[in-house]
Write a protein that holds these residues in place. Structure first.
Motif, short mmCIF file in Angstrom:
data_model
loop_
_atom_site.label_atom_id
_atom_site.label_comp_id
_atom_site.label_asym_id
_atom_site.label_seq_id
_atom_site.Cartn_x
_atom_site.Cartn_y
_atom_site.Cartn_z
N VAL A 35 -65.36 42.69 -36.41
CA VAL A 35 -65.85 41.69 -36.94
C VAL A 35 -66.98 41.79 -37.34
N ALA A 36 -67.22 42.01 -38.41
CA ALA A 36 -68.41 41.92 -39.88
C ALA A 36 -69.73 40.97 -38.77
N PRO A 37 -71.04 41.28 -38.74
CA PRO A 37 -71.91 40.38 -38.48
C PRO A 37 -72.07 38.88 -38.75
N ASP A 38 -71.78 39.61 -40.31
CA ASP A 38 -71.99 38.00 -41.45
C ASP A 38 -71.67 37.39 -41.60
N SER A 39 -70.00 37.46 -40.53
CA SER A 39 -68.61 36.55 -40.52
C SER A 39 -69.17 35.48 -40.27
N PRO A 40 -67.87 34.28 -41.21
CA PRO A 40 -68.46 32.85 -41.09
C PRO A 40 -67.65 32.53 -39.70
N THR A 41 -67.08 33.33 -39.16
CA THR A 41 -65.93 33.05 -37.96
C THR A 41 -65.38 34.50 -37.32
N ARG A 42 -65.25 34.35 -36.55
CA ARG A 42 -64.96 35.42 -35.45
C ARG A 42 -63.76 35.40 -34.81
N LEU A 43 -62.74 34.65 -35.56
CA LEU A 43 -61.44 34.49 -34.96
C LEU A 43 -61.01 35.83 -35.77
N VAL A 44 -59.68 36.71 -35.32
CA VAL A 44 -59.25 37.63 -36.04
C VAL A 44 -58.04 37.39 -36.79
N ARG A 45 -57.92 35.71 -37.43
CA ARG A 45 -56.44 35.58 -37.88
C ARG A 45 -57.31 34.40 -38.92
N SER A 46 -57.02 34.58 -40.16
CA SER A 46 -57.46 33.30 -41.12
C SER A 46 -57.14 31.99 -40.48
N ALA A 47 -55.55 32.01 -39.61
CA ALA A 47 -55.36 30.53 -38.84
C ALA A 47 -54.95 30.76 -37.78
N GLN A 48 -54.67 29.53 -37.01
CA GLN A 48 -54.52 29.85 -35.98
C GLN A 48 -53.55 28.59 -35.55
N PRO A 49 -52.38 29.08 -36.21
CA PRO A 49 -51.64 28.18 -35.45
C PRO A 49 -51.07 27.22 -34.13
N HIS A 255 -67.01 39.13 -21.93
CA HIS A 255 -67.51 39.21 -22.92
C HIS A 255 -67.95 38.60 -23.84
N ALA A 256 -69.42 37.91 -23.44
CA ALA A 256 -70.59 37.99 -23.87
C ALA A 256 -71.18 38.68 -24.68
N ALA A 257 -71.26 39.87 -23.83
CA ALA A 257 -71.93 40.63 -25.30
C ALA A 257 -71.19 40.96 -25.86
N SER A 258 -69.90 41.38 -26.16
CA SER A 258 -68.88 42.32 -26.83
C SER A 258 -68.92 41.81 -28.51
N SER A 259 -68.47 43.09 -29.25
CA SER A 259 -68.26 42.92 -30.86
C SER A 259 -66.38 42.53 -31.04
N ALA A 260 -65.73 42.12 -30.24
CA ALA A 260 -64.49 42.05 -29.55
C ALA A 260 -64.03 40.57 -30.58
N ALA A 261 -63.34 40.51 -31.49
CA ALA A 261 -62.94 38.85 -32.55
C ALA A 261 -62.35 38.34 -31.67
N ASP A 262 -61.98 36.89 -32.14
CA ASP A 262 -61.52 35.72 -31.70
C ASP A 262 -60.36 35.65 -31.80
N LEU A 263 -59.40 35.41 -30.55
CA LEU A 263 -57.87 35.20 -31.15
C LEU A 263 -57.23 33.87 -30.68
N ALA A 264 -58.35 32.91 -30.58
CA ALA A 264 -58.94 31.48 -30.63
C ALA A 264 -59.66 30.66 -31.20
N ARG A 265 -59.30 29.27 -31.67
CA ARG A 265 -60.62 28.82 -31.46
C ARG A 265 -60.98 28.26 -30.80
N THR A 266 -62.62 28.03 -30.64
CA THR A 266 -63.31 27.36 -29.60
C THR A 266 -62.66 25.90 -29.52
N GLU A 267 -62.89 24.73 -28.11
CA GLU A 267 -62.08 24.09 -27.47
C GLU A 267 -62.95 22.99 -27.92
N TRP A 268 -64.79 23.31 -27.94
CA TRP A 268 -65.31 22.18 -28.18
C TRP A 268 -65.45 21.12 -29.55
#
Length: 295
Positions: A35-49, A255-268
Motif C-alpha cells: 500500500v502506498a504511504p500516501d494512500s487514503p485507504t489501506r483497503l486492498v479492494r476499492s469497494a468492500q461488499p 500487524h501493528a507495524a505491518s505494511s500489509a493491506a486491509d481486507l475489510a473496513r474497520t467497524e469503528w
C-alpha cells in the motif's frame, strides 16, 4: 569437437535448468504489492461488499471525502444520472466516494435512498421507484427463506447484559462504538496467504484498556433526554499513542507495524448518543474495576 569440449558444454548446460526445447526454465520473480504511504485507504479492494442489515440487499462500502469517518454504503450498480436527484448523486474515484456528480451520464446512489426497510424519499423518480420495488421483492424472498430476520428489540434494563454487544471505546480523544464485543473485534489485515487475519485485536500479551463510567455529555445546544448521565466505556486513552492507533486501525499486535493491506473496513463508528442511545449501558461488565470520570 573434442570430447573435452563436449563435456564442458554439457556441464555448463546442466547447471541451469532448461525446458525440452533448450530454452532456460526461469520462473518469474514474484513481486509483493504494498500500500502506498500516501494512500487514503489501506483497503486492498476499492469497494468492500456487504449487505444491509435491515433489508439484506447488497451494498458496496466506500471511504468518503465529506468529513464523515464512517464509510458510505452505495448501491452496487451505476445508474443514469438523469434518473437520480442531484442531492443523491455520488461518484467513485480511485475507490473513494465523493458526494457530487462528476459530469458523466452515470452516477452512484446511496443505498439508504433505495432501502425498502426505510421510508421512501419524497423525490423518487419512476426509475428509482421500480428499482426500490425490485429490492423489496428480494427482501421478501430473504425473509420467506429465513435468511433475513428482523432485528430483535433491545433488552430492558432489568435483563441488560453485562457484556455489551456494541461497546463504546474511548481512544485518541474520541468515543467510538464497535460492531462486536471488545474481545471479538477481529483484525482486518491481510495475511501472507491473502486471507483476513483471524486474530483478535485484544491480545493477552498487549496492554489492555479499562472499563469505566464515562459521562454521556452532549453540547448545550443539543438537548437530549438520556436514560442515564453515565455509560460504560472501554477506556484506552492511558495507553501509548501507537497502541491506541493499533486499536483505531483494528490490527492485532502482529500487524501493528505491518505494511500489509486491509481486507475489510474497520467497524469503528463515531459515537453519537442520539443515534446509539440503545447501546448505552449503565453497568460495567463483570470483573471490571469501577472508575468514574468527571464531566
Amino acid at each position: 569437437m573434442s570430447p573435452a569440449t563436449f563435456t564442458a558444454m554439457c556441464s555448463a548446460n546442466a547447471s541451469s535448468p532448461r525446458r525440452w526445447d533448450g530454452t532456460p526454465a526461469r520462473s518469474p520473480r514474484s513481486r509483493s504489492l504494498r500500500v502506498a504511504p500516501d494512500s487514503p485507504t489501506r483497503l486492498v479492494r476499492s469497494a468492500q461488499p456487504g449487505h444491509c442489515p435491515d433489508c439484506g440487499n447488497r451494498i458496496d462500502w466506500h471511504p468518503r471525502t465529506d468529513g464523515d469517518d464512517r464509510a458510505v454504503g452505495l448501491h452496487p450498480q451505476e445508474l443514469p444520472a438523469a434518473a437520480v436527484p442531484a442531492v443523491s448523486r455520488w461518484h467513485v474515484s480511485s475507490g473513494i466516494a465523493h458526494p457530487a456528480h462528476d459530469g458523466t451520464p452515470w452516477c452512484r446512489i446511496p443505498h439508504t435512498a433505495l432501502c425498502p426497510a426505510r421510508s421512501a424519499p419524497a423525490a423518487l423518480t419512476p426509475q428509482l421507484a421500480a428499482l426500490r420495488r425490485h429490492l423489496a421483492l428480494h427482501t421478501r424472498r430473504l425473509i420467506n427463506n429465513d435468511v433475513l430476520t428482523t432485528p430483535a428489540a433491545p433488552p430492558s434494563e432489568r435483563t441488560e447484559s453485562c457484556r455489551p454487544a456494541r461497546p463504546v471505546a474511548h481512544l485518541l480523544g474520541v468515543c467510538y462504538i464497535a460492531g462486536h464485543p471488545i474481545d471479538v473485534i477481529q483484525c482486518v489485515a491481510q495475511t501472507r496467504q491473502r486471507h483476513r487475519c483471524t486474530r483478535p485485536v485484544l491480545d493477552d500479551q498487549a496492554p489492555h484498556g479499562t472499563w469505566t463510567l464515562f459521562p454521556t455529555a452532549l453540547p448545550s445546544n443539543r438537548p437530549l433526554s438520556l436514560p442515564t448521565d453515565r455509560m460504560a466505556v472501554y477506556d484506552l486513552t492511558h495507553l501509548a499513542f501507537a497502541e491506541q492507533l493499533r486499536w483505531r486501525h483494528q490490527h492485532c499486535p502482529g500487524h501493528a507495524a505491518s505494511s500489509a493491506a486491509d481486507l475489510a473496513r474497520t467497524e469503528w463508528e463515531p459515537f453519537d448518543p442520539r443515534l446509539h442511545h440503545q447501546h448505552i449501558h449503565q453497568r460495567l461488565p463483570h470483573g471490571a474495576r469501577k472508575q468514574n470520570h468527571g464531566a
